[in-house]
Design a protein around this motif. Structure first.
Motif, PDB file in Angstrom:
ATOM      1  N   ARG A   1       9.315 -28.993   8.610  1.00 23.94           N
ATOM      2  CA  ARG A   1       8.619 -29.394   9.844  1.00 23.94           C
ATOM      3  C   ARG A   1       9.343 -29.022  11.126  1.00 23.94           C
ATOM      4  NH1 ARG A   1       5.883 -35.276   8.292  1.00 23.94           N
ATOM      5  NH2 ARG A   1       5.056 -34.606   6.289  1.00 23.94           N
ATOM      6  N   PHE A   2      10.299 -28.115  11.077  1.00 27.70           N
ATOM      7  CA  PHE A   2      10.930 -27.743  12.346  1.00 27.70           C
ATOM      8  C   PHE A   2      10.501 -26.376  12.848  1.00 27.70           C
ATOM      9  CE2 PHE A   2      14.376 -26.937   9.115  1.00 27.70           C
ATOM     10  CZ  PHE A   2      14.354 -25.552   9.148  1.00 27.70           C
TER      11      PHE A   2
ATOM     12  N   THR B   1       7.291 -27.078  15.292  1.00 30.50           N
ATOM     13  CA  THR B   1       7.668 -27.970  16.386  1.00 30.50           C
ATOM     14  C   THR B   1       8.670 -27.302  17.331  1.00 30.50           C
ATOM     15  OG1 THR B   1       9.259 -28.973  14.850  1.00 30.50           O
ATOM     16  CG2 THR B   1       7.179 -30.127  15.194  1.00 30.50           C
TER      17      THR B   1
ATOM     18  N   TRP C   1      19.002 -29.660  18.108  1.00 32.37           N
ATOM     19  CA  TRP C   1      17.659 -30.240  18.000  1.00 32.37           C
ATOM     20  C   TRP C   1      17.090 -29.987  16.604  1.00 32.37           C
ATOM     21  CZ3 TRP C   1      12.752 -28.554  16.913  1.00 32.37           C
ATOM     22  CH2 TRP C   1      11.700 -29.421  17.252  1.00 32.37           C
TER      23      TRP C   1
ATOM     24  N   TRP D   1      -1.202 -40.908   4.368  1.00 33.84           N
ATOM     25  CA  TRP D   1      -0.845 -40.318   5.649  1.00 33.84           C
ATOM     26  C   TRP D   1      -2.022 -39.656   6.342  1.00 33.84           C
ATOM     27  CZ3 TRP D   1      -2.241 -35.425   4.600  1.00 33.84           C
ATOM     28  CH2 TRP D   1      -2.062 -34.951   3.291  1.00 33.84           C
TER      29      TRP D   1
ATOM     30  N   ARG E   1       3.889 -25.029   4.489  1.00 31.60           N
ATOM     31  CA  ARG E   1       3.238 -26.119   5.201  1.00 31.60           C
ATOM     32  C   ARG E   1       1.758 -25.775   5.233  1.00 31.60           C
ATOM     33  NH1 ARG E   1       4.336 -30.513   7.991  1.00 31.60           N
ATOM     34  NH2 ARG E   1       3.056 -31.125   9.769  1.00 31.60           N
TER      35      ARG E   1
ATOM     36  N   GLY F   1      17.343 -33.472  15.055  1.00 29.97           N
ATOM     37  CA  GLY F   1      16.113 -34.087  15.540  1.00 29.97           C
ATOM     38  C   GLY F   1      15.530 -35.057  14.530  1.00 29.97           C
ATOM     39  N   LYS F   2      15.027 -36.172  14.997  1.00 28.05           N
ATOM     40  CA  LYS F   2      14.574 -37.224  14.077  1.00 28.05           C
ATOM     41  C   LYS F   2      13.313 -36.842  13.298  1.00 28.05           C
ATOM     42  CE  LYS F   2      11.834 -39.657  17.596  1.00 28.05           C
ATOM     43  NZ  LYS F   2      11.599 -40.960  18.268  1.00 28.05           N
ATOM     44  N   ASP F   3      12.550 -35.861  13.795  1.00 25.94           N
ATOM     45  CA  ASP F   3      11.298 -35.502  13.141  1.00 25.94           C
ATOM     46  C   ASP F   3      11.337 -34.140  12.445  1.00 25.94           C
ATOM     47  OD1 ASP F   3      10.012 -37.854  14.055  1.00 25.94           O
ATOM     48  OD2 ASP F   3       9.656 -36.917  16.008  1.00 25.94           O
ATOM     49  N   THR F   4      12.498 -33.486  12.398  1.00 28.40           N
ATOM     50  CA  THR F   4      12.533 -32.123  11.868  1.00 28.40           C
ATOM     51  C   THR F   4      12.731 -32.056  10.358  1.00 28.40           C
ATOM     52  OG1 THR F   4      14.929 -31.863  12.151  1.00 28.40           O
ATOM     53  CG2 THR F   4      13.517 -31.322  14.045  1.00 28.40           C
ATOM     54  N   LYS F   5      13.187 -33.110   9.736  1.00 25.80           N
ATOM     55  CA  LYS F   5      13.406 -33.151   8.285  1.00 25.80           C
ATOM     56  C   LYS F   5      14.385 -32.083   7.799  1.00 25.80           C
ATOM     57  CE  LYS F   5      10.194 -34.387   5.479  1.00 25.80           C
ATOM     58  NZ  LYS F   5       8.955 -34.431   4.645  1.00 25.80           N
TER      59      LYS F   5
END
Length: 340
Positions: free
Chosen positions: A39-40, A43, A66, A158, A120, A70-74
């Protein structure tokens, strides 16, 4: 012997079409490293201009931190050393594509493999972005019966859409695949069906490997052995990857969809289902109200996509650096693969 290549590989498709199973199968190939969703990529592309001129080392470092922290990059799913990866990105050529390639190449090197890929499902909307960064990439589009994809998608914790939006997502994916097949050609784009993959995995994977320029390897049909170690049991929607390929859920939509949903989905997707070899069951015509709602949502989506396309072109014109990856060629590997 099939000529070997090092082109990046991207799996695309409507969500719940078997892309995780295919990712596990490709990762089981001795030459291809294919991580779980990170997921990076998309984004970082969306916020790329916030990092400024990547010719400056401090900006490459901010981008690297980042991606890695980054908290959302997995990033953590790759199990790479954070500090070492940051330094690899900083030392890479000053483009976003190079920064991302540095991460995937580090992952491939960790597993002793010369080639990398990324998966993805929603990448089917992002092929122009991926081609800007990785112009030599190959794309695999996995198609599943739209009725099964919709019925499965609606069951996901989800997923926050409804039957109408799920059907439109499948329609968008297969329509995009049709356009990509024409535009990219058979050396760059490959499409096949989930149902064929689970019914005849070896035959399907041999065809896929021929497209990729790789030799087929029997380990690919035993990807469940790797999935049992890497796909958490908490992700119940991916537990089928822990099993040998089977057709048990093919046609499950008949029990999962309510009558009105089956009527709607088969009716609005009928021509596309036939084009991909799926037999129709002759359901009743959906209500006028449901058809009207479907077409209203479709029109809204079309307008939204057009607006986003304009914004994307405007953003591209303002890029301070090229985004194309300058890290190409096979990943240098030493010794045996680390299967951790």
């Amino acid at each position: 012997m099939t000529p070997q290549t090092s082109r990046p590989i991207f799996i695309i498709g409507c969500p719940r079409s078997g892309t995780t199973l295919l990712q596990q199968m490709l990762h089981s190939h001795p030459r291809i490293a294919f991580p779980s969703e990170t997921r990076f990529v998309h984004t970082s592309y969306e916020v790329r201009q916030t990092f400024g001129d990547l010719e400056l080392e401090e900006n490459r470092r901010r981008l690297a931190e980042w991606i890695v922290k980054g908290k959302d990059t997995k990033f953590h799913v790759l199990k790479l050393d954070a500090g070492e990866t940051i330094e690899e990105i900083v030392q890479a050529p000053p483009t976003l594509g190079s920064a991302l390639a540095a991460v995937f190449r580090a992952y491939a090197r960790k597993h002793g493999k010369p080639r990398w890929g990324d998966k993805r499902p929603s990448y089917f909307r992002r092929v122009p972005m991926l081609q800007r960064m990785f112009p030599d990439a190959q794309f695999i589009h996995l198609v599943r019966d739209g009725r099964d994809a919709v019925s499965s998608l609606k069951r996901m914790p989800w997923y926050h859409g409804d039957t109408f939006s799920a059907a439109l997502t499948w329609r968008e994916a297969v329509d995009t695949g049709k356009r990509l097949a024409r535009r990219l050609g058979p050396e760059t784009f490959y499409e096949f069906r989930y149902e064929d993959l689970v019914a005849e995995p070896e035959s399907s994977l041999r065809g896929l490997c021929a497209f990729l320029g790789e030799e087929y390897h029997p380990a690919m049909t035993k990807a469940y052995e790797h999935a049992r170690e890497t796909v958490p049991s908490a992700r119940k929607w991916h537990l089928r990857t822990h099993e040998a390929p089977n057709t048990r859920n093919v046609g499950a939509w008949r029990e999962r969809l309510e009558d009105w949903e089956a009527d709607l989905v088969e009716h609005v997707l009928a021509s596309r289902l036939r084009q991909h070899g799926y037999a129709l069951t002759g359901v009743a015509r959906p209500s006028a109200a449901n058809l009207a709602r479907y077409h209203r949502i479709a029109a809204h989506r079309w307008r939204s996509q057009r607006a986003h396309a304009v914004l994307d072109r405007l953003a591209e014109s303002r890029d301070p650096n090229p985004v194309v990856s300058l890290l190409t060629g096979p990943v240098p590997v030493d010794g045996a693969a680390d299967q951790a």
